[in-house]
Design a protein around this motif. Structure first.
Motif, mmCIF file in Angstrom:
data_model
loop_
_atom_site.group_PDB
_atom_site.id
_atom_site.type_symbol
_atom_site.label_atom_id
_atom_site.label_comp_id
_atom_site.label_asym_id
_atom_site.label_seq_id
_atom_site.Cartn_x
_atom_site.Cartn_y
_atom_site.Cartn_z
ATOM 1 N N UNK A 1 -4.991 9.609 16.955
ATOM 2 C CA UNK A 1 -5.373 8.249 17.337
ATOM 3 C C UNK A 1 -6.282 7.613 16.283
ATOM 4 N N UNK A 2 -7.270 8.379 15.826
ATOM 5 C CA UNK A 2 -8.187 7.868 14.793
ATOM 6 C C UNK A 2 -7.428 7.615 13.502
ATOM 7 N N UNK A 3 -6.564 8.543 13.120
ATOM 8 C CA UNK A 3 -5.772 8.424 11.896
ATOM 9 C C UNK A 3 -4.901 7.170 11.935
ATOM 10 N N UNK A 4 -4.216 6.967 13.046
ATOM 11 C CA UNK A 4 -3.304 5.822 13.175
ATOM 12 C C UNK A 4 -4.055 4.496 13.087
ATOM 13 N N UNK A 5 -5.180 4.371 13.793
ATOM 14 C CA UNK A 5 -5.936 3.110 13.781
ATOM 15 C C UNK A 5 -6.537 2.836 12.413
ATOM 16 N N UNK A 6 -7.060 3.889 11.773
ATOM 17 C CA UNK A 6 -7.717 3.712 10.478
ATOM 18 C C UNK A 6 -6.757 3.166 9.432
ATOM 19 N N UNK A 7 -5.500 3.645 9.455
ATOM 20 C CA UNK A 7 -4.546 3.195 8.445
ATOM 21 C C UNK A 7 -3.803 1.932 8.857
ATOM 22 N N UNK A 8 -3.573 1.757 10.149
ATOM 23 C CA UNK A 8 -2.933 0.532 10.621
ATOM 24 C C UNK A 8 -3.649 0.043 11.869
ATOM 25 N N UNK A 9 -4.306 -1.121 11.763
ATOM 26 C CA UNK A 9 -4.126 -2.116 10.702
ATOM 27 C C UNK A 9 -5.152 -2.085 9.582
ATOM 28 N N UNK A 10 -6.235 -1.298 9.704
ATOM 29 C CA UNK A 10 -7.395 -1.461 8.824
ATOM 30 C C UNK A 10 -7.067 -1.249 7.346
ATOM 31 N N UNK A 11 -6.720 -0.003 6.951
ATOM 32 C CA UNK A 11 -6.592 0.298 5.531
ATOM 33 C C UNK A 11 -5.364 -0.317 4.875
ATOM 34 N N UNK A 12 -4.285 -0.495 5.614
ATOM 35 C CA UNK A 12 -3.103 -1.146 5.033
ATOM 36 C C UNK A 12 -3.481 -2.527 4.510
ATOM 37 N N UNK A 13 -4.207 -3.261 5.326
ATOM 38 C CA UNK A 13 -4.614 -4.619 4.944
ATOM 39 C C UNK A 13 -5.650 -4.582 3.824
ATOM 40 N N UNK A 14 -6.667 -3.735 3.973
ATOM 41 C CA UNK A 14 -7.746 -3.685 2.988
ATOM 42 C C UNK A 14 -7.237 -3.249 1.618
ATOM 43 N N UNK A 15 -6.416 -2.202 1.560
ATOM 44 C CA UNK A 15 -5.934 -1.693 0.267
ATOM 45 C C UNK A 15 -5.022 -2.695 -0.426
ATOM 46 N N UNK A 16 -4.093 -3.264 0.333
ATOM 47 C CA UNK A 16 -3.163 -4.234 -0.263
ATOM 48 C C UNK A 16 -3.909 -5.478 -0.726
#
Length: 469
Positions: free
Chosen positions: A8-23
């Motif tokens: 759950x933590x892994x999924x939330x951290x990467x989507x939407x947070x890190x996908x948006x931040x990194x791109x």
């Protein structure tokens, strides 16, 4: 329950947070510096040939090899296989796009590390995100949080995963016994790394400088041989990759498990662009201008993802062995190369994984030493403490060989994601310094000069930096 929480933590951290931040960060840095990762690629290669004026300093090449030693590793084989088998062939496209954008992030973070680096009593240098977060943003609490995430990532998360990935390559052999063989491999790996890391940073630099180029070239050569044997399949391979990459109906119907998401996650794990690890090595380089090392460090992303990861993708997809969830990991790569090279294939992958993981593990310890020094008032803890810490890191390597695959990936993803989020926000806030530094370099090059950096020339006060007065 623990696995559910990690997922759950892994999924939330990467989507939407890190996908948006990194791109967004990669695109922002690219636009502000006129796509430095493409326009200045040749310049970065040229700078590699320079040597430090001070024999105590690391050369640009040595600093690049330290960061490349850590990021070039099991992610180039296991990470890519996992992404394709679980996410689809389109993951290769998004992994490459992220890498190209990530080059600009890498340039920014490594240039900032050079601007705000510190000098040791012996004349050598050190630094990294914790130092520019504290020195430029004046936020020691956030800097310490970053240092803690760095330690969790490189002494725990990545070491667990790297060790697991190596032992998994032995599962195809007849002598492999679940519950016995992984433990034996874990003991051997831990012992080899222990011998190296007890020698300190200089031994790490020398070891990485020798092994990284050799193993990288050998892997590319074998991949090219397999590709040439299946060259007629390449048009079909590229067609499958692009078709899957732009199948947005499939992507958004199950985003967490899509090719885009796996491309982002495994791409970040492989090249670490923007994570904040490479700046720790970049700061150690002795150069006349911070942008020089920023340009050199971009090459690590090209080596890792553009060349090595895509070599794995094309080699495996061209082999005709279908990627399935059951083959995720070393098995798909080994089956693919075996279809072309027979019994030699799996053996070569096992040897490559051992070498890749070895340099990854010793590079990880190098980063941890920098994080520990920051938390200990900018100096390494006592020799006794460091030996205990290294012993802990070695123990983690053993544990990683005997834990489940999903747990290893989740822990590594979460700790790495925390580092990346803190570092990219800090880099964005300090982007004006990186941009001005880059423009100062370009201005001097156009004037026919060998760029020399003076902090006041880009609007920094002498009391804001330690090494560029």
């Amino acid at each position: 329950m623990i696995m559910q929480i990690l997922d759950a933590v892994d999924s939330f951290l990467y989507y939407p947070v890190l996908v948006i931040v990194m791109a967004a960060a990669g695109l922002y840095f690219s636009i502000r510096m006129g796509f430095v990762q493409i326009r200045m690629l040749g310049e970065g290669i040229h700078i590699l040939k320079t040597t430090p004026a001070d024999e105590n300093g690391a050369s640009p090449f040595q600093a690049l090899m330290i960061s490349t030693a850590s990021c070039v590793g099991t992610g180039n084989i296991i990470g890519v296989s996992t992404a394709i088998c679980l996410g689809g062939p389109g993951a290769a496209f998004w992994m490459t796009v992220l890498a190209l954008l990530g080059c600009a992030s890498s340039f920014t973070e490594c240039t900032l590390a050079q601007v705000y680096k510190r000098r040791k009593p012996d004349g050598s240098f050190y630094g990294g995100p914790a130092y520019y977060i504290e020195g430029a943003l004046h936020n020691k609490g956030l800097a310490m949080t970053f240092a803690v995430f760095l330690l969790l990532t490189y002494s725990f998360g990545f070491n667990l995963l790297c060790s697991y990935n190596v032992q998994s390559t032995f599962s195809t052999y007849s002598f492999y016994q679940e519950g016995v063989t992984p433990a034996i491999i874990g003991v051997i790996m831990a012992a080899l790394v222990a011998v190296c890391i007890m020698g300190g940073g200089k031994r790490i630099e020398k070891t990485a400088g020798i092994l990284v180029p050799v193993m990288g070239v050998a892997y590319v050569v074998v991949a090219l041989i397999v590709l040439l044997m299946n060259v007629t399949e390449l048009p079909h391979v590229f067609g499958v990759i692009f078709e899957d990459a732009f199948n947005f109906r499939a992507i958004f119907s199950g985003f967490a498990g899509s090719c885009l998401m796996y491309g982002v996650k495994r791409g970040l794990y492989s090249n670490e662009a923007g994570v904040g690890a490479a700046p720790n090595a970049a700061a150690a380089a002795t150069v006349s201008h911070p942008a020089k090392q920023g340009l050199v460090q971009m090459l690590s992303i090209y080596i890792d993802t553009i060349i090595l990861c895509n070599a794995t993708v094309l080699m495996c997809l061209a082999s005709g062995v279908a990627p399935t969830p059951e083959l995720a990991g070393a098995e798909w790569v080994q089956a693919s190369i075996a279809s072309a090279l027979g019994a030699f294939g799996p053996i070569f992958i096992t040897v490559a994984m051992i070498l890749f993981s070895f340099t990854t593990l010793i590079g990880n310890i190098y980063y941890c030493e920098n994080g520990l020094a920051y938390l200990n008032n900018k100096k390494l803890p006592s020799k006794t403490f460091m030996n205990l810490f290294r012993a802990f890191a070695v123990l983690v390597i053993f544990v990683g060989a005997i834990i489940p695959m999903a747990a290893a990936w989740d822990v590594a993803d979460i700790t790495m994601g925390g580092m990346c989020l803190i570092n990219l926000v800090a880099c964005t806030m300090l982007s004006n310094v990186a941009v001005k530094t880059y423009r100062d370099y370009v201005r001097q090059k156009k004037a026919g000069l060998d760029p020399q950096f003076v902090a006041t020339e880009v609007g920094l006060r002498d009391d804001e930096v330690e090494c560029w007065k």
